[in-house]
Design a protein around this motif. Structure first.
Motif, short mmCIF file in Angstrom:
data_model
loop_
_atom_site.label_atom_id
_atom_site.label_comp_id
_atom_site.label_asym_id
_atom_site.label_seq_id
_atom_site.Cartn_x
_atom_site.Cartn_y
_atom_site.Cartn_z
N PHE A 6 -5.69 7.13 -55.54
CA PHE A 6 -6.32 8.29 -54.92
C PHE A 6 -7.80 8.05 -54.65
CE2 PHE A 6 -2.51 9.82 -56.82
CZ PHE A 6 -2.08 10.85 -55.99
N ALA A 16 -0.74 12.71 -58.79
CA ALA A 16 -0.72 11.38 -59.40
C ALA A 16 0.42 11.28 -60.41
CB ALA A 16 -2.05 11.07 -60.07
N ALA A 17 0.63 12.33 -61.18
CA ALA A 17 1.70 12.31 -62.18
C ALA A 17 3.06 12.18 -61.49
CB ALA A 17 1.65 13.56 -63.03
N ALA A 64 -5.06 16.53 -57.41
CA ALA A 64 -4.65 15.13 -57.31
C ALA A 64 -4.04 14.63 -58.61
CB ALA A 64 -5.84 14.26 -56.91
N LEU A 65 -4.43 15.22 -59.75
CA LEU A 65 -3.85 14.80 -61.03
C LEU A 65 -2.36 15.13 -61.07
CD1 LEU A 65 -6.54 16.00 -63.59
CD2 LEU A 65 -6.20 13.70 -62.71
N GLU A 81 7.66 17.59 -66.65
CA GLU A 81 6.91 16.60 -67.43
C GLU A 81 5.43 16.59 -67.03
OE1 GLU A 81 8.37 12.62 -67.16
OE2 GLU A 81 7.15 11.97 -68.87
N ALA A 102 -8.09 10.08 -59.54
CA ALA A 102 -7.13 10.95 -60.24
C ALA A 102 -6.62 10.33 -61.54
CB ALA A 102 -5.95 11.33 -59.32
N ARG A 160 -3.12 1.12 -62.78
CA ARG A 160 -2.08 2.10 -63.07
C ARG A 160 -0.96 2.04 -62.03
NH1 ARG A 160 -3.66 8.42 -63.31
NH2 ARG A 160 -3.82 8.08 -61.06
N LYS A 166 2.66 17.22 -69.77
CA LYS A 166 1.81 16.11 -70.18
C LYS A 166 0.44 16.11 -69.49
CE LYS A 166 5.22 12.73 -71.61
NZ LYS A 166 5.85 11.46 -71.26
N ILE A 167 0.33 16.78 -68.36
CA ILE A 167 -0.94 16.75 -67.63
C ILE A 167 -1.56 18.13 -67.51
CG2 ILE A 167 -2.07 16.09 -65.46
CD1 ILE A 167 -0.86 13.73 -67.06
N PHE A 178 1.55 5.64 -68.54
CA PHE A 178 2.19 6.88 -68.09
C PHE A 178 3.36 6.62 -67.15
CE2 PHE A 178 2.77 10.67 -65.56
CZ PHE A 178 2.65 11.68 -66.49
N PHE A 182 -6.03 10.43 -65.44
CA PHE A 182 -5.83 11.58 -66.32
C PHE A 182 -6.98 11.62 -67.32
CE2 PHE A 182 -1.36 10.21 -65.24
CZ PHE A 182 -1.26 11.10 -64.17
N ASP A 226 -8.18 19.30 -60.85
CA ASP A 226 -8.03 18.49 -59.65
C ASP A 226 -6.54 18.35 -59.33
OD1 ASP A 226 -8.09 16.64 -57.67
OD2 ASP A 226 -9.04 15.06 -58.87
N HIS A 270 -7.66 13.21 -70.01
CA HIS A 270 -7.45 13.34 -71.45
C HIS A 270 -6.74 12.13 -72.04
CE1 HIS A 270 -3.86 14.60 -69.40
NE2 HIS A 270 -3.17 14.60 -70.51
N PRO A 318 -2.44 19.88 -71.15
CA PRO A 318 -3.59 19.29 -71.85
C PRO A 318 -4.91 19.46 -71.09
CG PRO A 318 -1.78 17.72 -71.78
CD PRO A 318 -1.39 18.87 -70.91
N VAL A 319 -4.87 19.33 -69.79
CA VAL A 319 -6.12 19.41 -69.03
C VAL A 319 -6.65 20.85 -69.01
CG1 VAL A 319 -7.15 19.10 -66.74
CG2 VAL A 319 -5.65 17.35 -67.66
#
Lengths: 274, 320
Positions: free
Chosen positions: B82, A178-179, A174-175, A188, B86, B146, A192-193, B99, B88, A172, B90, A196-197
């Motif tokens: 979102f 979002a980060a 959006a992840l 980063e 969204a 968050r 970090k996202i 985060f 995370f 996704d 994991h 792992p995903v």
């Protein structure tokens, strides 16, 4: 007999005839004694397995693991950006995917030979460099560790790209946003996202490149020219020039056991693989 | 500098179309502002430009006085909730909240801060769950926590309630409003749901085809719509020759209407019971139909009934 069994029967027969029976034969051979003129016979023995622990073979095994490891890391490092690009390429995606699969349309042997023609002293690269006066003597591109590694990476790369692509395609986006939104800079976010995903795809890619590279014999033979003996070449030699089938059988079973143990260890904690 | 967020002449041109066209918007601190409009009206692109996911083709975005229009998302003091949250997948809820905090707070304060925001959204005790182990409403609250943890200058919400089932949506709507009042952070929400905008927002901006149609309080938008589009988009509308009339402002009587008010004869075509009210569909002599919203205490109207429709002249909505 239920309908279910009737439908399963052909697949079961194929599996038994083409996998289990040959495996049993290989196991039996590995426990036999080599005959005076090749071939195999009685008595039963474990000597073939003991022979494998000779430092000479240990070195071959280590070299095989080393080059398979290098291949895997290079495939992941090269495959990931490509898979990322594929997953984000919108309408052109199907075309690009076909391009990734294109090498599979020709024989593996032919493709590996093509590298010989490109890399040898009178090959394309050296000819161009010589004619441009950039070098005075051909660079030895062929018959070394680098050439074998190149051949392995070249062959395995599509196999690495596809599983990574399939997890990135489902990622996704959006992840990622979002980060960034939470203050993470691109690297980063990646570390970090994204990594792992997409770990399941990376694990699958690592396996699909590592296992075939570990057992390769053709690439090392054609591009290594005998300078780089790998476990696959060892097995091959036992069945051909050395005419020592029992030892060849034992070596191939040991290799298979190592791969299986590795598979069990990795999949025990990660059911998502493959 | 009194306004927390100001958009001046903001446009976004994509290769295929002009998504946002010269948008001006001013949001004072602590306001709950809703951007509404049909899909494709540019509201989401506008929100994404404020977040930093899109860079405007033209215009300035002033956040607490500084132009952030070309800054990347991680360099802006805004945070987004979102549409699909969204979170995370994991990371646990605690790790999700941490985060962003790790970059903003000194390490000693993080546990207290996490506890505080999770308490605020009533997720205490679920810190160590993974997002997949939460219900839809809980995920939404986790995403809110968050973002709130960072105490952004503006909290951006992209259709925050659309992924919830309808029963839950009304309850969460009230909670969201109460939460915004309590934390006092400026909220900018995108929604296509007019009821959501009317109930939640202090002020609403209605967008259509990339342009702002009107900005105002729910009262102004509903009772004094500046364009037919706004009138139509927020609430139902009857169109009579030259003006609009809300169904609830239209009155129906089987008798004579009061003297001195506009009225029209009509025949009842249909009557639909909606629980809290009844919608009567009536046909006027010119063949056009009109919807009248009546209370069930005002009597019943059957198909074929001859009725008079009337209204107060001040309820007529006229557009120049």
């Amino acid at each position: 007999m239920t309908l279910r069994r009737i439908f399963l029967a052909p697949a079961a027969l194929v599996t038994i005839a083409l996998f289990l029976v040959p495996m049993a034969i290989v196991l039996a051979y590995s426990l036999m004694t080599r005959g005076p003129y090749g071939g195999q016979g009685m008595p039963w023995t474990l000597e073939n397995y003991q022979r494998f622990f000779d430092p000479l073979y240990g070195e071959i095994l280590l070299r095989s693991f080393w080059i398979a490891g290098e291949t895997t890391i290079l495939c992941l490092v090269l495959g990931f950006p490509l898979a990322w690009f594929l997953s984000r390429s919108g309408k052109r995606r199907d075309l690009y995917l076909q391009l990734v699969m294109l090498p599979f349309w020709t024989s593996f042997l032919v493709r590996t030979y093509a590298w010989v023609f490109l890399l040898r002293d009178t090959g394309l690269f050296n000819t161009i460099l010589l004619s441009l006066d950039l070098i005075t003597e051909p660079i030895p591109l062929l018959y070394n560790h680098g050439a074998v590694l190149l051949g392995l990476v070249y062959c395995s790369l599509p196999l690495a790209i596809l599983p990574i692509y399939s997890t990135l395609e489902r990622l996704d986006y959006a992840l990622v946003e979002a980060a960034a939104d939470l203050g993470a800079k691109p690297f980063e976010t990646f570390r970090k996202i994204v990594i792992p995903v997409s770990a399941p795809g990376l694990r699958a890619a690592a396996f699909l490149t590592f296992v075939p590279s570990l057992g390769t014999y053709l690439t090392s033979d054609l591009l290594g020219g005998g300078s780089t003996i790998l476990i696959g070449n060892l097995v091959q030699n036992q069945f051909t020039t050395a005419r020592d089938w029992p030892f060849g059988a034992a070596a191939s079973l040991i290799l298979m056991a190592i791969v299986l143990i590795g598979l069990v260890v990795v999949t025990r904690n990660n059911e998502d693989i493959l | 500098m009194t306004d927390v967020l100001t958009l001046t002449g903001v446009s976004k041109v994509f290769p295929s179309h002009r998504a946002v066209d010269n948008v001006n918007l001013t949001i004072p601190p602590g306001e709950f502002h809703a951007l509404v409009g049909p899909s494709g009206c540019g509201k989401t692109t506008t929100l994404r430009m404020v977040a930093g996911f899109e860079i405007p083709t033209e215009g300035n975005i002033l956040l607490e006085g500084a132009n952030v229009a070309s800054l990347p998302p991680y360099a802006r003091n805004v945070s987004t909730v979102f549409q699909n949250y969204a979170l995370f997948p994991h990371l646990t809820i605690r790790q999700n909240v941490e985060f962003g905090l790790k970059r903003k707070s000194d390490p000693g304060n993080i546990p207290a801060k996490v506890a505080e925001v999770l308490d605020l959204v009533q997720l205490t005790g679920k810190e160590d769950r993974l997002p997949s182990q939460l219900s839809g409403g809980e995920k939404q609250r986790a995403a809110l926590a968050r973002s709130l943890a960072l105490a952004p200058a503006v909290l951006l919400l992209d259709e925050p309630l659309s992924a919830l089932d309808p029963n839950l949506r009304k309850q969460v709507r009230l909670e969201l409003k109460a939460l915004q009042r309590r934390v006092g952070i400026t909220f900018l929400m995108v929604t296509h749901d007019q009821e959501e905008a009317l109930t939640l927002a202090d002020r609403i901006t209605v967008m259509n085809k990339g342009k702002v149609e009107q900005t105002g309080t729910p009262h102004e938008i509903y009772l004094k719509p500046r364009t037919p589009f706004v009138a139509q988009f927020l609430g139902a509308m009857n169109w009579l020759n030259g003006f609009g009339l809300r169904p609830e402002a239209t009155r129906i009587t089987p008798l004579e209407p009061p003297s001195g008010v506009p009225s029209v004869r009509a025949t009842v075509l249909d009557s639909t019971f909606l629980g809290n009210c009844i919608h009567v569909l009536a046909e006027m002599p010119n063949g056009e139909t009109i919807t009248v919203e009546v209370s069930r205490f005002e009597g019943t109207h059957k198909q074929g009934d001859r009725v008079q429709l009337w209204w107060n002249p001040e309820d007529e909505l006229r557009f120049s």
